[in-house]
Design a protein around this motif. Structure first.
Motif, short mmCIF file in Angstrom:
data_model
loop_
_atom_site.label_atom_id
_atom_site.label_comp_id
_atom_site.label_asym_id
_atom_site.label_seq_id
_atom_site.Cartn_x
_atom_site.Cartn_y
_atom_site.Cartn_z
N SER A 100 42.21 45.52 32.01
CA SER A 100 41.67 46.81 31.54
C SER A 100 41.08 47.66 32.67
O SER A 100 40.85 48.84 32.51
N ARG A 101 40.86 47.06 33.83
CA ARG A 101 40.36 47.85 34.97
C ARG A 101 41.47 48.75 35.53
O ARG A 101 41.20 49.83 36.04
N PHE A 102 42.72 48.23 35.46
CA PHE A 102 43.82 48.90 36.17
C PHE A 102 44.93 49.47 35.28
O PHE A 102 45.78 50.22 35.77
N ASN A 103 44.94 49.09 33.99
CA ASN A 103 46.15 49.36 33.20
C ASN A 103 46.37 50.82 32.81
O ASN A 103 47.42 51.16 32.27
N ARG A 104 45.42 51.69 33.08
CA ARG A 104 45.59 53.10 32.69
C ARG A 104 46.23 53.94 33.80
O ARG A 104 46.49 55.12 33.62
N PHE A 126 39.58 48.31 44.52
CA PHE A 126 38.12 48.29 44.56
C PHE A 126 37.55 49.51 43.84
O PHE A 126 36.61 49.40 43.05
N LEU A 127 38.13 50.68 44.11
CA LEU A 127 37.64 51.91 43.50
C LEU A 127 37.74 51.82 41.97
O LEU A 127 36.78 52.14 41.24
N LEU A 128 38.90 51.38 41.46
CA LEU A 128 39.09 51.32 40.00
C LEU A 128 38.20 50.27 39.36
O LEU A 128 37.73 50.44 38.23
N TYR A 143 35.53 51.36 36.53
CA TYR A 143 35.61 50.75 35.19
C TYR A 143 34.21 50.34 34.71
O TYR A 143 33.90 50.39 33.52
N HIS A 144 33.35 49.95 35.65
CA HIS A 144 32.01 49.47 35.30
C HIS A 144 30.95 50.58 35.32
O HIS A 144 29.75 50.29 35.28
N TYR A 178 28.01 45.53 30.92
CA TYR A 178 29.07 45.54 31.92
C TYR A 178 29.36 46.96 32.44
O TYR A 178 30.25 47.15 33.25
N THR A 179 28.58 47.96 31.96
CA THR A 179 28.65 49.29 32.58
C THR A 179 27.25 49.68 33.05
O THR A 179 26.25 49.26 32.45
N PHE A 180 27.20 50.52 34.09
CA PHE A 180 25.93 50.76 34.78
C PHE A 180 25.70 52.24 35.09
O PHE A 180 26.66 53.01 35.21
N ASP A 181 24.42 52.60 35.25
CA ASP A 181 24.05 54.00 35.53
C ASP A 181 24.60 54.46 36.87
O ASP A 181 24.90 55.63 37.06
N SER A 182 24.68 53.53 37.82
CA SER A 182 25.23 53.90 39.12
C SER A 182 26.04 52.75 39.68
O SER A 182 25.71 51.58 39.46
#
Length: 531
Positions: free
Chosen positions: A318-322, A336-338, A342-343, A293-297
């Motif tokens: 967890s995408r937005f809570n920080r 969209f940016l966050l 996150y990914h 769920y995370t990527f190089d780009s």
């Protein structure tokens, strides 16, 4: 090659233009081009599997004949189809090949139902084509009021599209065709058509940036949560040492566009196991949730200032809570940016195109921006020229984000004045892109073009990232020499006198009747008065 493709598409579109608008007929043209690609690719594979040369089998007719011959023997038929399915992922019966249907069209014996059967066969037998031809509605009344008229319309389109060399086309056929169709008919297709296409040069710049420093990775992953036609993701592989080892992950809300992206990836030879695509809403529910769920780009060109629910429950997401606040309901840009950020892998790079407002708007957006800057997440801000994108003339910014940075400085590049002016659309040249990339790599101040701002400088500006605060592009006007201007005025007055004298002479010598006497008298008085 591009010009030739455009001409053929324009000609094929002629048969549909009076019947429907561009946002609809592009589906027919792109769907049929895609089907032609599958058909031509299969014939090329058949020649290769038969150990024959393409020089010898250089026409569709010869290739089709060979295919029929190989299928005539039951034993070899079984093997051939199994190998085609294994290597290409599909097979097509000879009578449904695009070239065969075209021959029927040329003899005016083409039946729409045959094409329909071909689509159904591919869509039902092979999961990767499921739903891909849904938008090529062959029963649509817009093609004609009865079967015969619809038949005539599609017959003409097929005949014209058969001349498009989809295998030999140097570049991105669907992308190029798509870009042409939108630009050509942007006025009639309106904003809708441009929403899911990032102009090639902008896409190219973003691809180069996210690949920097990661070119040698044996396995590379790219994610576009608002993927549109998929070209932004596909461009990344052009800058990698192992372009065939890329995994593509993408999401798109619009089903038609999602299908377009699938076609685009297949057209680029991406295997089914290397693409993980989803048709769904990016913001309302996080995806992907499972590994990876995370990527190089991460590359993104989301819809600008779109609306979203901004429901309070997202504060636990967890995408937005920080970030202390949610992006406002009326402007989902930071959501969209966050989501994209996150990914992103700890070692990765993200590039996102957004309207300039995200750089300076206050309230919730200001809170999110401050947190991103405090974390060192924003690596660079690139100001792009106005009128680059289809359907909107606003200037945009490309924001580059990274994770795990110790430094908190931000590189600002003001590239807003470097472009080629077009009639409807401005364009970036290769030189414009090279200048941006070189400046990005150098990460140094360039007068009137780039500035590396320290965190303290940004803090002093109250976390406002508006580019003119950091890059001063003001050009002083040359001082005016009044003596020169005075001399020019004197010269002009002299010329005026000479012209007036000549005109006075001409009018004085005119022969005229009584009805024009008053007019001539008045004109001469004007000159005498001026004298």
């Amino acid at each position: 090659m591009g010009a030739e493709l455009n001409q053929k598409l324009f000609s094929a579109a002629d048969n549909l233009r009076s019947k429907m608008d561009a946002s609809e007929y592009k589906n027919y043209l792109l769907g049929l081009i895609f089907y032609k690609y599958l058909s031509d690719k299969l014939l090329q594979k058949v020649v290769e599997l038969a150990d024959m040369s393409l020089e010898e089998y250089d026409t569709q007719e010869k290739q089709t004949e060979l295919y029929r011959e190989l299928l005539s023997d039951e034993e070899s038929k079984k093997d051939l189809i199994a190998t085609l399915v294994d290597t290409l992922g599909y097979d097509i019966e000879p009578e449904y090949l695009f070239g065969v249907l075209t021959e029927q069209a040329k003899k005016n014996v083409f039946q729409l139902n045959e094409l329909n059967k071909a689509f159904i066969q591919l869509s039902t037998e092979y999961v990767q084509f499921n739903g891909l031809f849904d938008d090529v509605d062959l029963q649509s009344k817009k093609l004609g009021s009865d079967d015969q008229q619809r038949n005539v319309t599609i017959t003409e389109v097929i005949k014209k599209l058969n001349d498009v060399d989809v295998l030999g086309h140097d570049g991105d056929v669907i992308g190029d065709a798509y870009e042409f169709l939108i630009s050509q008919f942007a006025s009639e297709a309106g904003k809708k058509a441009g929403e899911f296409y990032t102009p090639h040069m902008v896409s190219d710049m973003m691809a180069q940036i996210v690949a920097l420093g990661q070119e040698e990775k044996k396995l590379f992953s790219v994610f576009d949560p608002t993927m549109g036609s998929g070209s932004l993701m596909l461009n990344v592989r052009n800058y990698l040492t192992y372009p065939n080892n890329v995994k593509y992950h993408g999401q798109e809300l619009n089903t038609t566009t999602y299908n377009l992206a699938k076609m685009n990836l297949i057209l680029h030879g991406v295997d089914g196991e290397d693409m993980n695509l989803r048709n769904g809403d990016t913001l309302n529910r996080d995806w992907p949730m499972d590994e990876p769920y995370t990527f190089d780009s991460v590359v993104m060109n989301p819809p600008y200032s779109a609306k979203w629910s901004a429901d309070d429950t997202f504060m636990d997401d967890s995408r937005f809570n920080r970030y202390g606040k949610l992006a406002p309901k009326s402007k989902a840009d930071f959501a969209f940016l966050l989501h994209g950020y996150y990914h992103l892998k700890e070692t990765g790079t993200m590039a996102i195109v957004l309207p300039h407002g995200v750089l300076f708007r206050g309230a919730a957006e200001g809170v999110i921006r401050k947190k991103l800057l405090e974390d060192g997440s924003i690596y660079a801000v690139i100001g792009m020229p106005a009128n680059l994108f289809f359907g909107t003339s606003i200037p945009t910014t490309v924001i580059i984000l990274k994770k795990n940075r110790t430094a908190r400085d931000v590189l600002f590049i003001d590239a807003s004045n470097d472009f080629i002016k077009g009639k409807n659309q401005n364009k970036l040249s290769e030189e414009n892109i090279e200048k941006i990339i070189a400046t990005y790599k150098e990460r140094k101040d360039v007068e009137k073009y780039a500035h590396v701002a320290s965190f303290d400088e940004i803090k002093e500006n109250d976390y406002n990232l508006n580019i003119p605060r950091y890059v001063d592009t003001f050009e002083e006007e040359e001082p005016i020499d009044l003596a020169v201007v005075g001399a020019e005025i004197k010269e002009l007055r002299k010329e005026k006198k000479v012209l007036e004298a000549s005109l006075f002479e001409t009018i004085s010598s005119l022969q005229f009747g009584a009805e024009n006497k008053e007019w001539i008298k008045g004109a001469l008085e004007v000159f005498e008065h001026d004298e």
